[in-house]
Design an enzyme around this catalytic site. Structure first.
Site, PDB file in Angstrom:
ATOM      1  N   THR A 220     -20.060  15.362  36.910  1.00  0.00           N
ATOM      2  CA  THR A 220     -19.478  14.860  38.172  1.00  0.00           C
ATOM      3  C   THR A 220     -20.279  13.688  38.729  1.00  0.00           C
ATOM      4  O   THR A 220     -21.364  13.362  38.235  1.00  0.00           O
ATOM      5  CB  THR A 220     -19.446  15.968  39.239  1.00  0.00           C
ATOM      6  OG1 THR A 220     -20.790  16.186  39.683  1.00  0.00           O
ATOM      7  CG2 THR A 220     -18.861  17.252  38.692  1.00  0.00           C
TER       8      THR A 220
ATOM      9  N   PHE B 246     -32.545  15.861  47.080  1.00  0.00           N
ATOM     10  CA  PHE B 246     -31.989  15.431  48.361  1.00  0.00           C
ATOM     11  C   PHE B 246     -32.903  15.818  49.521  1.00  0.00           C
ATOM     12  O   PHE B 246     -32.956  15.115  50.536  1.00  0.00           O
ATOM     13  CB  PHE B 246     -30.600  16.070  48.549  1.00  0.00           C
ATOM     14  CG  PHE B 246     -29.830  15.559  49.715  1.00  0.00           C
ATOM     15  CD1 PHE B 246     -29.065  14.401  49.610  1.00  0.00           C
ATOM     16  CD2 PHE B 246     -29.852  16.220  50.937  1.00  0.00           C
ATOM     17  CE1 PHE B 246     -28.345  13.925  50.698  1.00  0.00           C
ATOM     18  CE2 PHE B 246     -29.139  15.753  52.030  1.00  0.00           C
ATOM     19  CZ  PHE B 246     -28.386  14.601  51.907  1.00  0.00           C
TER      20      PHE B 246
ATOM     21  N   HIS C   6     -21.593  13.751  41.675  1.00  0.00           N
ATOM     22  CA  HIS C   6     -22.531  14.288  42.660  1.00  0.00           C
ATOM     23  C   HIS C   6     -23.908  13.651  42.472  1.00  0.00           C
ATOM     24  O   HIS C   6     -24.612  13.347  43.438  1.00  0.00           O
ATOM     25  CB  HIS C   6     -22.624  15.810  42.450  1.00  0.00           C
ATOM     26  CG  HIS C   6     -23.425  16.524  43.490  1.00  0.00           C
ATOM     27  ND1 HIS C   6     -23.079  16.549  44.815  1.00  0.00           N
ATOM     28  CD2 HIS C   6     -24.560  17.249  43.403  1.00  0.00           C
ATOM     29  CE1 HIS C   6     -23.965  17.249  45.480  1.00  0.00           C
ATOM     30  NE2 HIS C   6     -24.880  17.679  44.654  1.00  0.00           N
TER      31      HIS C   6
HETATM   32  N1  INI Z   1     -30.793  18.027  42.951  1.00  0.00           N
HETATM   33  C1  INI Z   1     -31.669  17.517  42.052  1.00  0.00           C
HETATM   34  O1  INI Z   1     -32.876  17.468  42.331  1.00  0.00           O
HETATM   35  N2  INI Z   1     -31.227  17.102  40.849  1.00  0.00           N
HETATM   36  C2  INI Z   1     -29.900  17.108  40.499  1.00  0.00           C
HETATM   37  O2  INI Z   1     -29.565  16.709  39.364  1.00  0.00           O
HETATM   38  C3  INI Z   1     -28.963  17.609  41.421  1.00  0.00           C
HETATM   39  N3  INI Z   1     -27.569  17.644  41.099  1.00  0.00           N
HETATM   40  O3  INI Z   1     -27.162  17.002  40.104  1.00  0.00           O
HETATM   41  O4  INI Z   1     -26.775  18.276  41.764  1.00  0.00           O
HETATM   42  C4  INI Z   1     -29.459  18.094  42.673  1.00  0.00           C
HETATM   43  N4  INI Z   1     -28.611  18.605  43.589  1.00  0.00           N
HETATM   44  C5  INI Z   1     -29.053  19.398  44.699  1.00  0.00           C
HETATM   45  C6  INI Z   1     -29.398  18.550  45.913  1.00  0.00           C
HETATM   46  O5  INI Z   1     -30.611  17.862  45.700  1.00  0.00           O
HETATM   47  C7  INI Z   1     -29.564  19.404  47.157  1.00  0.00           C
HETATM   48  O6  INI Z   1     -30.584  20.334  46.969  1.00  0.00           O
HETATM   49  C8  INI Z   1     -28.281  20.157  47.544  1.00  0.00           C
HETATM   50  O7  INI Z   1     -27.186  19.278  47.608  1.00  0.00           O
HETATM   51  C9  INI Z   1     -28.469  20.847  48.921  1.00  0.00           C
HETATM   52  O8  INI Z   1     -28.652  19.875  49.949  1.00  0.00           O
END
Ligand code: INI
Length: 158
Positions: free
Chosen positions: A87, A58, A89
């Site tokens: 999930t 993200f 997410h």
């Molecule tokens: N970030 C990833 O790079 N891969 C994932 O699979 C993932 N999941 O599944 O949750 C993930 N989540 C974290 C996200 O990228 C952010 O760092 C977090 O939401 C803070 O903003």
């Protein structure tokens, strides 16, 4: 005869930024290794590569944008692994990473490369991070070099 342009894969003299997510580091570190190997094998020097780790996929677009806007990187490579698990997410992270990186790529003169895996599970991701499906980090490195070279050729079309 049409004029046909095709980027070659000589990376000599290129300066490359890599943004890599720490989330799923057991996968993304392999993508990074593949990308570094690809760049070095095609003539990019160690000292011309900057690697920036971010918390998760993200967060990749924000740093990719900053690197791309500096003007002193020939290309920016984005590496991450978004794995589905239970999930939903996953959908938000994957969609925002893809949307964000695509938006930075459109705004930037330097190519910005999408090397973020989106898979159902760890196994599928590992297969694409140096396993039987190759290494998408390496593919991203080659795409970066090819795009720099083809864009340079496009600039010279008369
Ligand atoms: N970030 C990833 O790079 N891969 C994932 O699979 C993932 N999941 O599944 O949750 C993930 N989540 C974290 C996200 O990228 C952010 O760092 C977090 O939401 C803070 O903003």
């Amino acid at each position: 005869m049409p004029q046909v342009l095709k980027g070659h894969q000589q990376g000599d003299g290129l300066r490359i930024g890599i943004v890599v997510a720490r989330f799923n580091e057991h996968i993304t570190s392999r993508l990074l290794q593949g990308a570094l190997e690809g760049l070095l094998a095609h003539g990019v020097l160690d000292e011309d590569i900057v690697v920036v780790w971010v918390p998760g996929s993200f967060e990749i677009p924000a740093v990719a944008e900053q690197l791309a806007q500096r003007g002193d990187f020939d290309a920016v490579i984005c590496l991450g692994a978004v794995v589905k698990h239970e999930t939903d997410h996953y959908y938000y992270v994957a969609a925002e990473a893809a949307r964000g990186i695509a938006s930075v790529a459109r705004e930037s003169e330097a190519p910005v490369i999408f090397g973020v895996l989106t898979t159902e599970n760890d196994q599928q991701a590992l297969e694409r991070a140096g396993g039987k499906e190759g290494n998408k980090g390496l593919d991203a490195a080659l795409a970066a070099i090819e795009m720099v070279n083809v864009l340079r050729q496009v600039e010279e079309i008369r």
